[in-house]
Design a protein around this motif. Structure first.
Motif, PDB file in Angstrom:
ATOM      1  N   GLY A 259       0.798  -1.213   0.000  1.00 11.78           N
ATOM      2  CA  GLY A 259       0.000   0.000   0.000  1.00 11.78           C
ATOM      3  C   GLY A 259       0.834   1.268   0.000  1.00 11.78           C
ATOM      4  O   GLY A 259       0.478   2.257  -0.649  1.00 11.78           O
ATOM      5  N   ASP A 260       1.985   1.270   0.719  1.00 13.11           N
ATOM      6  CA  ASP A 260       2.817   2.467   0.790  1.00 13.11           C
ATOM      7  C   ASP A 260       3.333   2.859  -0.601  1.00 13.11           C
ATOM      8  O   ASP A 260       3.315   4.037  -0.981  1.00 13.11           O
ATOM      9  CB  ASP A 260       4.003   2.239   1.725  1.00 13.11           C
ATOM     10  CG  ASP A 260       3.578   2.047   3.177  1.00 13.11           C
ATOM     11  OD1 ASP A 260       2.365   2.108   3.455  1.00 13.11           O
ATOM     12  OD2 ASP A 260       4.454   1.833   4.029  1.00 13.11           O
ATOM     13  N   THR A 261       3.780   1.854  -1.359  1.00 12.17           N
ATOM     14  CA  THR A 261       4.301   2.118  -2.701  1.00 12.17           C
ATOM     15  C   THR A 261       3.188   2.539  -3.649  1.00 12.17           C
ATOM     16  O   THR A 261       3.352   3.472  -4.447  1.00 12.17           O
ATOM     17  CB  THR A 261       5.009   0.871  -3.256  1.00 12.17           C
ATOM     18  OG1 THR A 261       6.069   0.498  -2.368  1.00 12.17           O
ATOM     19  CG2 THR A 261       5.579   1.128  -4.643  1.00 12.17           C
ATOM     20  N   SER A 279       8.243   8.731   4.855  1.00 12.22           N
ATOM     21  CA  SER A 279       9.450   8.683   4.036  1.00 12.22           C
ATOM     22  C   SER A 279       9.122   8.299   2.598  1.00 12.22           C
ATOM     23  O   SER A 279       9.587   8.943   1.648  1.00 12.22           O
ATOM     24  CB  SER A 279      10.444   7.681   4.630  1.00 12.22           C
ATOM     25  OG  SER A 279      11.576   7.546   3.808  1.00 12.22           O
ATOM     26  N   THR A 280       8.283   7.273   2.421  1.00  9.42           N
ATOM     27  CA  THR A 280       7.884   6.846   1.077  1.00  9.42           C
ATOM     28  C   THR A 280       7.065   7.926   0.389  1.00  9.42           C
ATOM     29  O   THR A 280       7.247   8.204  -0.803  1.00  9.42           O
ATOM     30  CB  THR A 280       7.068   5.546   1.146  1.00  9.42           C
ATOM     31  OG1 THR A 280       7.732   4.605   1.985  1.00  9.42           O
ATOM     32  CG2 THR A 280       6.880   4.938  -0.224  1.00  9.42           C
ATOM     33  N   SER A 281       6.167   8.542   1.135  1.00 12.41           N
ATOM     34  CA  SER A 281       5.322   9.592   0.566  1.00 12.41           C
ATOM     35  C   SER A 281       6.158  10.797   0.149  1.00 12.41           C
ATOM     36  O   SER A 281       5.883  11.433  -0.870  1.00 12.41           O
ATOM     37  CB  SER A 281       4.257  10.015   1.583  1.00 12.41           C
ATOM     38  OG  SER A 281       3.451   8.912   1.978  1.00 12.41           O
ATOM     39  N   ASN A 282       7.185  11.101   0.926  1.00  8.86           N
ATOM     40  CA  ASN A 282       8.054  12.237   0.617  1.00  8.86           C
ATOM     41  C   ASN A 282       8.959  11.980  -0.586  1.00  8.86           C
ATOM     42  O   ASN A 282       9.536  12.913  -1.144  1.00  8.86           O
ATOM     43  CB  ASN A 282       8.945  12.576   1.818  1.00  8.86           C
ATOM     44  CG  ASN A 282       8.224  13.440   2.839  1.00  8.86           C
ATOM     45  OD1 ASN A 282       7.357  14.228   2.484  1.00  8.86           O
ATOM     46  ND2 ASN A 282       8.578  13.288   4.097  1.00  8.86           N
ATOM     47  N   SER A 283       9.096  10.706  -0.965  1.00  7.43           N
ATOM     48  CA  SER A 283      10.034  10.363  -2.034  1.00  7.43           C
ATOM     49  C   SER A 283       9.560  10.829  -3.411  1.00  7.43           C
ATOM     50  O   SER A 283      10.332  10.850  -4.364  1.00  7.43           O
ATOM     51  CB  SER A 283      10.275   8.845  -2.060  1.00  7.43           C
ATOM     52  OG  SER A 283       9.083   8.145  -2.421  1.00  7.43           O
TER      53      SER A 283
END
Length: 426
Positions: A259-261, A279-283
């Protein structure tokens, strides 16, 4: 012969003395300072932040030296080996399996130290400290915190003309929004509204939101209660009945992602997970996202994450070890967690501080007060001594729920009820 016998006796005494000197923790170093050991897991950033925090503790307690024992993998197994060898760390980082330790008398109850220090548990940590308590004893102080929260794509909500998620949302609000935000083109889903609930903190939060759960306040198994069955049915229906959440097969077809990806790719309107997903969302620079507290049904409910710090029952310096963990979980001791953007701190005063609320957690402004708001909805997770075995029961029994749209939720929870009762001797 007498001289040889005397020599052997003296050698034997010397060897025995050296062996005994090597067992157990040293009382103190040659300079009179108390020496403690402290075991942690995590990555290099975690190690660096703990080292920074221990430097602050050293300033407050100059006569206490703390050696950090960094165990990045197989933490529980290695710590148990140390305990079995009578070389337990004085201070241990602990999480969901805290009572696998406390039930074996491997942790020292902290009640007397808490009382002597005047520490107000609820004022400092909210209700989450209860997750580290058993049979009236507190076995760890909450250190790193946060809870299950909602991540949402603002652009997708704006395009659909929908209000953003908030703590007043009900399951109906969630489902209606998820339906609107699921986009199908030529029979293929191009955009999902919701992420589902296969992970235990997700489905468990739904159960507690509905007045159900896994165990009641007396420790009785209630996972097949009508409230729990209704909650799990709702979760399963988001996959197969309403088709607003990707199934395990859907995610596998997308490249075996989570889900994060999927959220970071802009193909998921709502994700619900922990602090680390920032962190993933900020990427992805162009991703316009924000966070909000979890929805509710009959009542609020969200699973808290993080870890606590406990004192080994083998420690010869329990009082000094307590002083260190009390400091590390204080406002001053928690601030490096914020400064280094490591995690959400467990101390609720820090969660509500200007330092935390104004930190640049994202490239754009987000509702960081979500973490402080969520503390009021945190549930008491059933961290029983059989936690690891209980997780295996869930894994085995629930597999069919996530793979078979014809699975019988009530029958599966009935079987889980029986297995859990057999496990904990209900």
């Amino acid at each position: 012969m007498k001289r040889k016998s005397l020599l052997f006796i003296l050698i034997g005494i010397l060897v025995s003395s050296l062996f005994l000197a090597g067992c157990g923790n040293d009382e103190a170093s040659s300079d009179g300072k108390v020496k403690l050991t402290f075991s942690i897991w995590g990555g290099e950033t975690d190690k660096a932040v703990y080292e920074e925090r221990l430097k602050l503790a050293k300033e407050k307690y100059p006569d206490i030296d703390v050696e950090l024992i960094y165990i990045p993998s197989e933490y529980a197994q290695k710590v148990q080996t140390m305990i079995a060898g009578k070389k337990a760390p004085d201070i241990m980082q602990l999480a969901e399996d805290v009572h696998a330790y406390s039930s074996k008398n491997q942790l020292a109850p902290l009640n007397e130290y808490i009382e002597e220090s005047g520490l107000n548990l609820k004022e400092n940590y909210g209700e989450v400290y209860e997750n580290y308590s058993r049979d009236g004893n507190v076995y760890a102080l909450p250190d790193r915190g946060g809870s299950l929260i909602v991540y949402y794509n603002k652009d997708l909500f704006d395009a659909a003309g929908l209000e953003y998620p908030n703590e007043n949302w009900t399951w109906n609000d969630l489902l209606n929004a998820a339906k609107e935000l699921t986009v199908v083109e030529n029979g293929e889903v191009k955009q999902w509204g919701f992420v589902g609930g296969e992970w235990w903190p997700q489905w468990m939060s739904f159960m507690y939101q509905n007045g159900g759960g896994v165990l009641d306040e007396d420790g009785n198994v209630i996972i097949n209660s009508p409230e729990s069955v209704e909650a799990m049915q709702f979760v399963v229906d988001t996959y197969y009945k309403y088709k607003v959440a990707p199934t395990r097969e859907d995610l596998a077809n997308l490249g075996d992602i989570g889900g994060d990806t999927l959220f970071a790719q802009g193909k998921l309107a709502m994700n619900y997970t922990g602090f680390w997903a920032m962190s993933t969302s900020n990427s992805v620079a162009e991703l316009n996202w924000d966070i909000a507290p979890m929805w509710k049904n009959k009542e609020p409910g969200t699973v808290p994450f993080g870890s606590g710090l406990g004192v080994s029952s083998q420690s010869k310096h329990k009082e000094e070890a307590y002083k260190i963990i009390e400091f590390l979980t204080s406002e001053e001791g928690q601030m490096p967690i914020v400064d280094n953007k490591q995690d959400a701190p467990a101390n609720v005063k820090v969660l509500g501080s200007d330092e935390f609320l104004t930190k640049d957690w994202a490239a754009h402004e987000i509702n960081v007060d979500t973490f402080a708001k969520s503390t009021e909805a945190m549930i008491k997770v059933p961290y029983i001594p059989e936690w690891n075995e209980m997780q295996k029961v869930f894994e085995d029994n629930f597999a069919d729920l996530w793979l078979n749209e014809d699975a019988d939720v009530k029958a599966i929870l009935d079987k889980t009820q029986e297995d859990l009762e057999a496990l904990i001797g209900d």
